[in-house]
Design a protein around this motif. Structure first.
Motif, short mmCIF file in Angstrom:
data_model
loop_
_atom_site.label_atom_id
_atom_site.label_comp_id
_atom_site.label_asym_id
_atom_site.label_seq_id
_atom_site.Cartn_x
_atom_site.Cartn_y
_atom_site.Cartn_z
N ILE A 190 0.84 -1.21 0.00
CA ILE A 190 0.00 0.00 0.00
C ILE A 190 0.87 1.26 0.00
O ILE A 190 0.64 2.21 -0.76
CB ILE A 190 -0.95 0.00 1.21
CG1 ILE A 190 -1.94 -1.16 1.09
CG2 ILE A 190 -1.69 1.33 1.32
CD1 ILE A 190 -2.80 -1.38 2.32
N ARG A 195 2.59 1.90 -3.33
CA ARG A 195 1.68 2.42 -4.36
C ARG A 195 1.34 3.88 -4.11
O ARG A 195 1.34 4.70 -5.04
CB ARG A 195 0.40 1.58 -4.38
CG ARG A 195 -0.55 1.96 -5.51
CD ARG A 195 0.11 1.85 -6.87
NE ARG A 195 -0.84 2.06 -7.96
CZ ARG A 195 -0.51 2.07 -9.24
NH1 ARG A 195 0.76 1.88 -9.59
NH2 ARG A 195 -1.42 2.26 -10.17
N ILE A 223 -5.51 2.23 -8.77
CA ILE A 223 -5.53 0.90 -8.14
C ILE A 223 -4.95 -0.19 -9.04
O ILE A 223 -4.83 -1.34 -8.61
CB ILE A 223 -6.96 0.51 -7.73
CG1 ILE A 223 -7.87 0.43 -8.96
CG2 ILE A 223 -7.51 1.48 -6.69
CD1 ILE A 223 -9.25 -0.16 -8.66
#
Length: 317
Positions: free
Chosen positions: A58, A61, A80
């Protein structure tokens, strides 16, 4: 260069994913053994590793998206789509540390003790993972014809320099056009380019550059055609393995667990490693005119030094 081992319909067994899976399994196996020896339940250690890994993905990203917001603000659906690429290691380190901190706090585990158990294997896994970057033809370096005086600058002038190179020889910024530069060099031996009122030579400065073919259309080919580029994935792989070996020598002694010295050394080692390799990278994220990894690596080194000094004050043997 060969991104997957096999493909069945829409399913691909990608080498990149396989390398990190191997790294995670190695990490879980050895850290669980060390944890058991120190009195931790194996399931607890396994859960912390999984939570840390999820936090790292997470964080990696978010970090990448923030620094590439000019693109993702226009294509929000891509935020995403991590299967399209776009994970940044420094964001992963931040996300992993935060996830580990909150989970360890909840379970009553000292973060530095967990870090001492885990981080040698994280550095090892990062080294293994760089082979996946090679397979994908990404995380590549600048062409080996780039003068060292352009590479080794804190301010990243390479994009501007490279555009000047293409303009000087009337080349479009396409893989097919850029590939012609090597033919020009083979014909003339050395090419010269004027940049910022100085003359620079274009020639093969190192003999170990890797050329990526158009098959699979890897990022390295998209950027520089078939020009040989610095194999930065292998530079970092080798340095990561050396750093991991040193950390594992300390890791073997249970007395070093919990002091934070191994965790601090990881931050220092990887900060230095990535700081050096970043000079050669062609695809690093930027903050203004500067490479984001340089700023993040400097911060890691400072924090690592503080942790190591505190650890030695606490009596590391």
């Amino acid at each position: 260069m060969f991104p997957y081992l096999f493909k069945i319909g829409a399913f691909e067994l990608r080498i990149y994913s396989l390398m990190y899976l191997i790294g995670i399994l190695i990490t879980i196996y050895f850290v669980k053994k060390k944890g058991q020896k120190l009195g931790f339940h194996p399931e607890l250690i396994e859960n912390i590793i999984i939570v840390t890994f999820i936090g790292a993905i997470i964080g990696a990203r978010i970090y990448y998206v923030v620094l590439k917001w000019d693109f993702y603000s226009r294509y929000p659906k891509e935020i995403i789509a991590i299967w399209h690429g776009g994970l940044a290691i420094h964001g992963g380190i931040i996300g992993g540390i935060l996830a580990a901190y909150f989970y360890c706090k909840k379970k009553g585990v000292k973060l530095l003790q967990f870090g001492d158990m885990l981080l040698p294997f994280l550095l090892l896994s990062q080294g293994i993972g760089r082979f996946g970057n090679f397979a994908n033809g990404e995380a590549h370096g600048v062409p080996t014809i780039t003068p060292p005086s352009i590479i080794f600058r804190m301010k990243n002038v390479f994009p501007e320099f490279w555009q000047q190179v293409l303009n000087s020889f009337g080349l479009k910024n396409t893989p097919e056009e850029v590939s012609k530069l090597m033919d020009f060099i083979k014909e003339k031996g050395v090419l010269t380019v004027k940049f910022h009122d100085k003359i620079y030579q274009l020639k093969e400065y190192v003999p170990w550059g890797i050329s990526f073919p158009p098959k699979y259309n890897p990022p390295a080919y998209q950027d520089f055609g078939t020009l040989p580029v610095h194999p930065t994935f292998f530079y970092e792989m080798i340095l990561n393995f050396i750093g991991a070996f040193i950390l594992l020598l300390l890791w073997k002694d249970d007395k070093n667990m919990g002091k934070g010295v191994i965790a601090g050394l990881y931050l220092i080692f990887y900060g230095v490693i990535r700081g050096v390799v970043t000079f050669f990278r062609a695809d690093d994220l930027m903050i203004g005119y500067f490479r984001a990894p340089h700023l993040a690596s400097f911060t890691m080194i400072v924090i690592g030094l503080i942790i190591v000094l505190r650890g030695y004050r606490n009596g590391v043997e």
